[in-house]
Write a protein that holds these residues in place. Structure first.
Motif, PDB file in Angstrom:
ATOM      1  N   ARG A   1     -30.337 147.051 -33.727  1.00 12.04           N
ATOM      2  CA  ARG A   1     -31.507 147.474 -34.186  1.00 12.04           C
ATOM      3  C   ARG A   1     -32.181 146.676 -35.594  1.00 12.04           C
ATOM      4  O   ARG A   1     -31.264 145.978 -35.914  1.00 12.04           O
ATOM      5  CB  ARG A   1     -31.450 148.947 -34.537  1.00 12.04           C
ATOM      6  CG  ARG A   1     -31.151 149.723 -33.346  1.00 12.04           C
ATOM      7  CD  ARG A   1     -31.089 151.118 -33.590  1.00 12.04           C
ATOM      8  NE  ARG A   1     -29.819 151.389 -34.680  1.00 12.04           N
ATOM      9  CZ  ARG A   1     -29.682 152.599 -35.370  1.00 12.04           C
ATOM     10  NH1 ARG A   1     -30.372 153.451 -35.551  1.00 12.04           N
ATOM     11  NH2 ARG A   1     -28.517 152.270 -36.103  1.00 12.04           N
TER      12      ARG A   1
ATOM     13  N   GLU B   1     -33.995 150.596 -39.221  1.00 14.09           N
ATOM     14  CA  GLU B   1     -33.254 151.895 -38.274  1.00 14.09           C
ATOM     15  C   GLU B   1     -31.997 151.936 -38.528  1.00 14.09           C
ATOM     16  O   GLU B   1     -31.563 153.066 -38.521  1.00 14.09           O
ATOM     17  CB  GLU B   1     -33.623 151.037 -37.133  1.00 14.09           C
ATOM     18  CG  GLU B   1     -35.027 151.028 -36.409  1.00 14.09           C
ATOM     19  CD  GLU B   1     -34.830 150.395 -34.877  1.00 14.09           C
ATOM     20  OE1 GLU B   1     -35.331 151.015 -33.959  1.00 14.09           O
ATOM     21  OE2 GLU B   1     -34.857 148.929 -34.977  1.00 14.09           O
TER      22      GLU B   1
ATOM     23  N   HIS C   1     -31.665 151.603 -30.153  1.00 15.22           N
ATOM     24  CA  HIS C   1     -32.397 152.932 -30.371  1.00 15.22           C
ATOM     25  C   HIS C   1     -32.331 153.644 -29.240  1.00 15.22           C
ATOM     26  O   HIS C   1     -31.999 154.893 -29.153  1.00 15.22           O
ATOM     27  CB  HIS C   1     -34.011 152.724 -30.971  1.00 15.22           C
ATOM     28  CG  HIS C   1     -34.554 153.867 -30.974  1.00 15.22           C
ATOM     29  ND1 HIS C   1     -34.180 154.924 -32.053  1.00 15.22           N
ATOM     30  CD2 HIS C   1     -35.553 154.755 -30.507  1.00 15.22           C
ATOM     31  CE1 HIS C   1     -35.103 156.051 -32.026  1.00 15.22           C
ATOM     32  NE2 HIS C   1     -35.815 155.839 -31.057  1.00 15.22           N
ATOM     33  N   SER C   2     -32.745 153.338 -28.127  1.00 11.73           N
ATOM     34  CA  SER C   2     -32.694 153.876 -26.761  1.00 11.73           C
ATOM     35  C   SER C   2     -32.177 153.215 -25.673  1.00 11.73           C
ATOM     36  O   SER C   2     -32.127 153.738 -24.401  1.00 11.73           O
ATOM     37  CB  SER C   2     -34.135 154.108 -26.335  1.00 11.73           C
ATOM     38  OG  SER C   2     -34.950 152.886 -26.231  1.00 11.73           O
TER      39      SER C   2
ATOM     40  N   GLY D   1     -28.874 154.955 -23.388  1.00  6.14           N
ATOM     41  CA  GLY D   1     -29.552 156.014 -24.370  1.00  6.14           C
ATOM     42  C   GLY D   1     -29.584 155.494 -25.645  1.00  6.14           C
ATOM     43  O   GLY D   1     -30.412 156.412 -26.518  1.00  6.14           O
TER      44      GLY D   1
ATOM     45  N   MET E   1     -28.960 155.348 -29.546  1.00  3.94           N
ATOM     46  CA  MET E   1     -28.772 155.869 -30.655  1.00  3.94           C
ATOM     47  C   MET E   1     -29.660 157.446 -30.593  1.00  3.94           C
ATOM     48  O   MET E   1     -29.240 158.430 -31.389  1.00  3.94           O
ATOM     49  CB  MET E   1     -29.167 155.473 -32.262  1.00  3.94           C
ATOM     50  CG  MET E   1     -28.295 154.311 -32.625  1.00  3.94           C
ATOM     51  SD  MET E   1     -26.870 154.726 -32.610  1.00  3.94           S
ATOM     52  CE  MET E   1     -26.447 155.711 -34.176  1.00  3.94           C
ATOM     53  N   LEU E   2     -30.382 157.517 -29.894  1.00  4.38           N
ATOM     54  CA  LEU E   2     -31.311 158.771 -29.321  1.00  4.38           C
ATOM     55  C   LEU E   2     -30.206 159.795 -28.937  1.00  4.38           C
ATOM     56  O   LEU E   2     -30.394 160.952 -29.155  1.00  4.38           O
ATOM     57  CB  LEU E   2     -32.487 158.597 -28.531  1.00  4.38           C
ATOM     58  CG  LEU E   2     -33.653 157.911 -29.070  1.00  4.38           C
ATOM     59  CD1 LEU E   2     -34.640 157.649 -28.031  1.00  4.38           C
ATOM     60  CD2 LEU E   2     -34.211 158.754 -30.148  1.00  4.38           C
ATOM     61  N   ALA E   3     -29.267 159.208 -27.850  1.00  3.70           N
ATOM     62  CA  ALA E   3     -28.464 159.817 -27.433  1.00  3.70           C
ATOM     63  C   ALA E   3     -26.799 160.238 -28.155  1.00  3.70           C
ATOM     64  O   ALA E   3     -26.225 161.012 -28.017  1.00  3.70           O
ATOM     65  CB  ALA E   3     -27.870 159.258 -25.973  1.00  3.70           C
ATOM     66  N   TRP E   4     -26.921 159.480 -29.217  1.00  3.97           N
ATOM     67  CA  TRP E   4     -25.746 159.624 -30.196  1.00  3.97           C
ATOM     68  C   TRP E   4     -25.764 160.814 -30.982  1.00  3.97           C
ATOM     69  O   TRP E   4     -26.481 161.204 -31.614  1.00  3.97           O
ATOM     70  CB  TRP E   4     -25.512 158.429 -31.003  1.00  3.97           C
ATOM     71  CG  TRP E   4     -24.736 158.343 -32.019  1.00  3.97           C
ATOM     72  CD1 TRP E   4     -24.454 158.839 -33.189  1.00  3.97           C
ATOM     73  CD2 TRP E   4     -23.105 157.958 -31.471  1.00  3.97           C
ATOM     74  NE1 TRP E   4     -22.982 158.547 -33.755  1.00  3.97           N
ATOM     75  CE2 TRP E   4     -22.204 158.287 -32.652  1.00  3.97           C
ATOM     76  CE3 TRP E   4     -22.519 157.548 -30.330  1.00  3.97           C
ATOM     77  CZ2 TRP E   4     -20.905 157.865 -32.579  1.00  3.97           C
ATOM     78  CZ3 TRP E   4     -21.093 157.334 -30.273  1.00  3.97           C
ATOM     79  CH2 TRP E   4     -20.298 157.731 -31.253  1.00  3.97           C
ATOM     80  N   GLU E   5     -24.724 161.610 -30.581  1.00  5.08           N
ATOM     81  CA  GLU E   5     -24.187 162.979 -31.585  1.00  5.08           C
ATOM     82  C   GLU E   5     -22.995 162.936 -32.477  1.00  5.08           C
ATOM     83  O   GLU E   5     -22.783 163.707 -32.925  1.00  5.08           O
ATOM     84  CB  GLU E   5     -23.873 164.147 -30.319  1.00  5.08           C
ATOM     85  CG  GLU E   5     -25.222 164.303 -29.476  1.00  5.08           C
ATOM     86  CD  GLU E   5     -25.176 165.284 -28.421  1.00  5.08           C
ATOM     87  OE1 GLU E   5     -23.862 165.772 -28.146  1.00  5.08           O
ATOM     88  OE2 GLU E   5     -26.100 165.684 -27.731  1.00  5.08           O
TER      89      GLU E   5
END
Length: 98
Positions: free
Chosen positions: A25, A29, A64-65, A88, A90-94
Protein backbone atom coordinates in the motif's frame (compact mmCIF):
# COMPACT_ATOMS: atom_id res chain seq x y z
CA UNK A 1 -2.23 -18.02 -7.39
CA UNK A 2 -1.33 -19.20 -3.90
CA UNK A 3 -3.51 -17.41 -1.35
CA UNK A 4 -4.17 -17.14 2.38
CA UNK A 5 -7.16 -15.45 3.96
CA UNK A 6 -6.59 -12.73 6.54
CA UNK A 7 -7.84 -15.15 9.22
CA UNK A 8 -5.30 -17.79 8.13
CA UNK A 9 -2.48 -15.23 8.31
CA UNK A 10 -3.64 -14.05 11.73
CA UNK A 11 -3.77 -17.67 12.95
CA UNK A 12 -0.24 -18.40 11.67
CA UNK A 13 1.14 -15.27 13.36
CA UNK A 14 -0.65 -16.10 16.62
CA UNK A 15 0.99 -19.55 16.49
CA UNK A 16 4.37 -17.83 16.35
CA UNK A 17 5.13 -18.57 12.69
CA UNK A 18 7.52 -16.11 11.11
CA UNK A 19 6.09 -14.69 7.90
CA UNK A 20 7.83 -12.35 5.47
CA UNK A 21 4.96 -9.96 4.84
CA UNK A 22 5.26 -7.19 2.26
CA UNK A 23 2.66 -4.40 2.43
CA UNK A 24 2.35 -2.83 -1.03
CA UNK A 25 0.00 0.00 0.00
CA UNK A 26 0.92 3.67 -0.19
CA UNK A 27 2.59 5.51 2.70
CA UNK A 28 -0.60 7.23 3.91
CA UNK A 29 -2.45 3.91 4.01
CA UNK A 30 0.29 2.24 6.03
CA UNK A 31 0.36 5.14 8.51
CA UNK A 32 -3.27 4.33 9.33
CA UNK A 33 -2.19 0.88 10.55
CA UNK A 34 -0.23 -2.13 9.43
CA UNK A 35 0.35 -5.72 10.45
CA UNK A 36 3.22 -5.74 12.99
CA UNK A 37 6.61 -6.50 11.44
CA UNK A 38 5.71 -6.02 7.78
CA UNK A 39 8.11 -4.78 5.14
CA UNK A 40 6.61 -1.73 3.42
CA UNK A 41 7.30 -1.52 -0.31
CA UNK A 42 4.66 0.48 -2.22
CA UNK A 43 3.57 -1.31 -5.40
CA UNK A 44 5.02 1.44 -7.59
CA UNK A 45 8.48 0.90 -6.06
CA UNK A 46 8.46 -2.90 -6.08
CA UNK A 47 10.36 -3.18 -9.36
CA UNK A 48 13.12 -0.94 -8.00
CA UNK A 49 13.34 -2.60 -4.59
CA UNK A 50 12.96 -6.28 -5.45
CA UNK A 51 16.76 -6.61 -5.20
CA UNK A 52 16.21 -6.32 -1.41
CA UNK A 53 14.29 -9.60 -1.43
CA UNK A 54 15.68 -13.13 -1.29
CA UNK A 55 14.37 -15.63 -3.85
CA UNK A 56 14.95 -18.50 -1.39
CA UNK A 57 12.33 -17.04 0.98
CA UNK A 58 8.55 -16.98 0.73
CA UNK A 59 6.76 -13.61 0.80
CA UNK A 60 3.18 -12.86 1.74
CA UNK A 61 1.76 -9.85 -0.08
CA UNK A 62 -0.81 -7.51 1.46
CA UNK A 63 -2.66 -4.40 0.27
CA UNK A 64 -5.96 -2.67 1.04
CA UNK A 65 -8.36 -5.15 -0.58
CA UNK A 66 -6.24 -7.71 -2.47
CA UNK A 67 -6.00 -6.14 -5.93
CA UNK A 68 -2.59 -4.48 -5.73
CA UNK A 69 -1.12 -7.42 -3.84
CA UNK A 70 -2.42 -9.63 -6.67
CA UNK A 71 -0.52 -7.49 -9.19
CA UNK A 72 2.57 -7.61 -6.95
CA UNK A 73 2.17 -11.40 -6.81
CA UNK A 74 2.14 -11.68 -10.61
CA UNK A 75 5.13 -9.37 -10.96
CA UNK A 76 7.30 -11.08 -8.32
CA UNK A 77 6.32 -14.58 -9.43
CA UNK A 78 7.36 -13.70 -12.99
CA UNK A 79 10.78 -12.81 -11.57
CA UNK A 80 11.18 -16.16 -9.80
CA UNK A 81 9.96 -15.27 -6.29
CA UNK A 82 7.89 -17.60 -4.11
CA UNK A 83 4.84 -15.51 -3.14
CA UNK A 84 1.40 -15.74 -1.51
CA UNK A 85 -1.44 -13.23 -1.77
CA UNK A 86 -3.55 -12.33 1.29
CA UNK A 87 -7.13 -12.27 -0.01
CA UNK A 88 -9.34 -9.44 1.20
CA UNK A 89 -6.34 -7.34 2.18
CA UNK A 90 -6.38 -5.06 5.19
CA UNK A 91 -10.15 -4.66 4.83
CA UNK A 92 -10.43 -8.27 6.04
CA UNK A 93 -7.71 -8.00 8.71
CA UNK A 94 -8.99 -8.27 12.29
CA UNK A 95 -5.64 -8.88 13.99
CA UNK A 96 -3.20 -6.59 15.73
CA UNK A 97 -2.03 -3.36 14.12
CA UNK A 98 0.96 -1.14 14.68
Amino acid sequence: MKQYTAKEVEHLLNEGKTLNIIDVREVAEVKAGKIPGVIHIPLGLLEFRMHELNKSQEYLLVCHSGGRSGRAYQFLESHGFNVINMTGGMLAWEGKLE
